[in-house]
Design a protein around this motif. Structure first.
Motif, short mmCIF file in Angstrom:
data_model
loop_
_atom_site.label_atom_id
_atom_site.label_comp_id
_atom_site.label_asym_id
_atom_site.label_seq_id
_atom_site.Cartn_x
_atom_site.Cartn_y
_atom_site.Cartn_z
N ILE A 274 -0.94 8.06 -3.99
CA ILE A 274 -2.56 8.20 -3.85
C ILE A 274 -3.17 9.45 -4.35
CG2 ILE A 274 -3.85 8.59 -1.31
CD1 ILE A 274 -1.79 6.48 -0.15
N LEU B 207 -7.68 -0.11 -5.33
CA LEU B 207 -6.27 -0.32 -5.47
C LEU B 207 -6.13 -0.94 -6.95
CD1 LEU B 207 -3.60 -0.22 -4.66
CD2 LEU B 207 -3.83 -3.09 -4.57
N LEU C 255 0.94 -0.99 -0.27
CA LEU C 255 0.20 0.19 0.55
C LEU C 255 0.58 2.11 0.09
CD1 LEU C 255 -2.88 -0.82 2.61
CD2 LEU C 255 -3.45 -1.08 0.04
N LEU D 148 -11.13 -1.94 -1.62
CA LEU D 148 -10.11 -1.37 -0.31
C LEU D 148 -11.24 -2.12 0.75
CD1 LEU D 148 -7.97 1.60 0.03
CD2 LEU D 148 -7.14 -0.56 -1.44
N ILE E 281 -3.97 4.29 -5.67
CA ILE E 281 -5.16 4.31 -5.13
C ILE E 281 -6.29 5.43 -5.41
CG2 ILE E 281 -6.55 4.23 -3.22
CD1 ILE E 281 -3.21 3.17 -2.19
#
Length: 357
Positions: free
Chosen positions: A16, A46, A11, A129, A75
């Motif tokens: 992001i 994702l 992650l 997610l 993301i």
């Protein structure tokens, strides 16, 4: 459907985007996958970039624009998009390949695109997610609460326009600058549009003490929302700006007067109660005339014109003659005299300072 555990390391390596920027990575425990999964607007996903198209960069959480490469994991949020100069796209009903339709991080599937625009960047969803309770993580989970207003609403100016790229954001930003130059503390909000930090960052750079947008209310975009949902956004953002004890609020309404959600907003009693004055941005004199007539039929308090037409002295002359309203270019809007030019009534010491010049 099946779930796949995901490591924090993976992650942390993902890029992001702006829209899901308030995601707390430590709350992510797994990914939801499978042919039966139907994503909802606001669901965080994702995804892997498979082919670079129109959007070759991604607006990151804190403002930097990152170049995208095939193979990047990102993301983003699912969301609808309406942009006549780019794409019309809607959330797909599966987790199959789709498109990155906004650099602020919106995953969707394109239905229409402008002839001058490249095909969208292609992405392959890896999974939605999930938190530790196997619940989907949605943008609404990070939304600001709706407040009970304890403070009077400051004088509020809305900026709307004929269409995308009519000059609305520039008008809003230079107006903010003018009010700040005159001694105001100013709050700002973009109440409709598609998740992107560019406009809110510009308003912040212009001097806004607190800048919000619809993503703060839990929506990745406002396309396909109900009128009640858009009213909720306006009420939530205005209440939070009022609680910040600013002297004035500037609201930007995205897209043009005929766009579905904008048209509904202009008919809204909530919007009418929330604004004291409207500045209309247009690209040419004829657009300004038609737009102002449209706003006046709805009994909205339009008080001035700005936008791209101000690049042309002749267009300014035509517009002032045809509408009877003042036309302000960027220099005029950023002047401290803007408050008196917009006929802001006397309301408190800050307004008195502005009216006194």
């Amino acid at each position: 459907m099946n779930t796949l555990l995901i490591s924090q390391e993976r992650l942390l390596q993902a890029k992001i985007a702006y829209t899901p920027r308030n995601l707390k990575l430590e709350t992510v425990a797994a990914l939801l996958q499978g042919d039966e999964v139907i994503p909802d607007a606001g669901d965080m996903v994702l995804a892997k970039v498979t082919k670079i198209g129109h959007h070759s960069g991604l607006e990151l959480a804190h403002g930097r624009r990152s170049a995208l490469f095939a193979g990047d994991e990102i993301i983003v949020c699912y969301g609808d998009r309406y942009a006549p100069d780019q794409f019309e796209a809607k959330v797909p009903d599966d987790l199959q390949a789709c498109d990155l339709v906004a650099s602020g991080g919106i995953a969707s599937r394109v239905n229409y695109r402008h002839a001058s625009v490249k095909a969208p960047t292609s992405i392959e969803p890896i999974g939605l997610l999930l938190d530790s309770h196997n619940q989907r993580i949605n943008l609404r989970d990070t939304a600001l609460p709706k407040l009970v207003s304890l403070f009077p609403r400051p004088y509020t100016i809305a900026v709307t326009g004929t269409a995308m790229n009519a000059g609305k954001t520039t008008t809003a930003a230079t107006l903010i600058r003018g009010l700040v130059n005159a001694g105001y503390t100013v709050g700002a909000a973009k109440v409709t549009g598609t998740g992107s930090g560019r406009d809110t960052w510009l308003m912040t750079d212009a001097g806004s003490k607190l800048t919000l947008d619809f993503t703060h209310a839990g929506f990745p975009s406002t396309y396909m929302l109900t009128p009640e949902q858009v009213d909720h956004i306006v009420e939530t953002l205005v209440m939070h700006l009022s609680a910040a004890r600013v002297d004035a609020i500037v609201l930007e309404v995205a897209d043009g007067l005929l766009q579905r959600e904008t048209a509904a907003l202009l008919d809204s009693k909530v919007f009418a109660r929330a604004v004291d004055s409207v500045i209309f941005a247009a690209g040419d004199a004829m657009g300004a005339v038609a737009g102002i007539e449209h706003l006046k039929r709805k009994k909205l308090p339009v008080s001035a014109v700005s936008g791209r037409l101000t690049a042309s002295p002749l267009a300014i002359i035509e517009t002032e003659k045809a509408t009877g309203l003042p036309v302000f270019d960027k220099a005029a809007l950023s002047s401290p005299a803007i408050a008196s030019a917009l006929h802001i009534p006397l309301q408190g010491s800050s307004l008195r300072k502005i009216l006194a010049g």
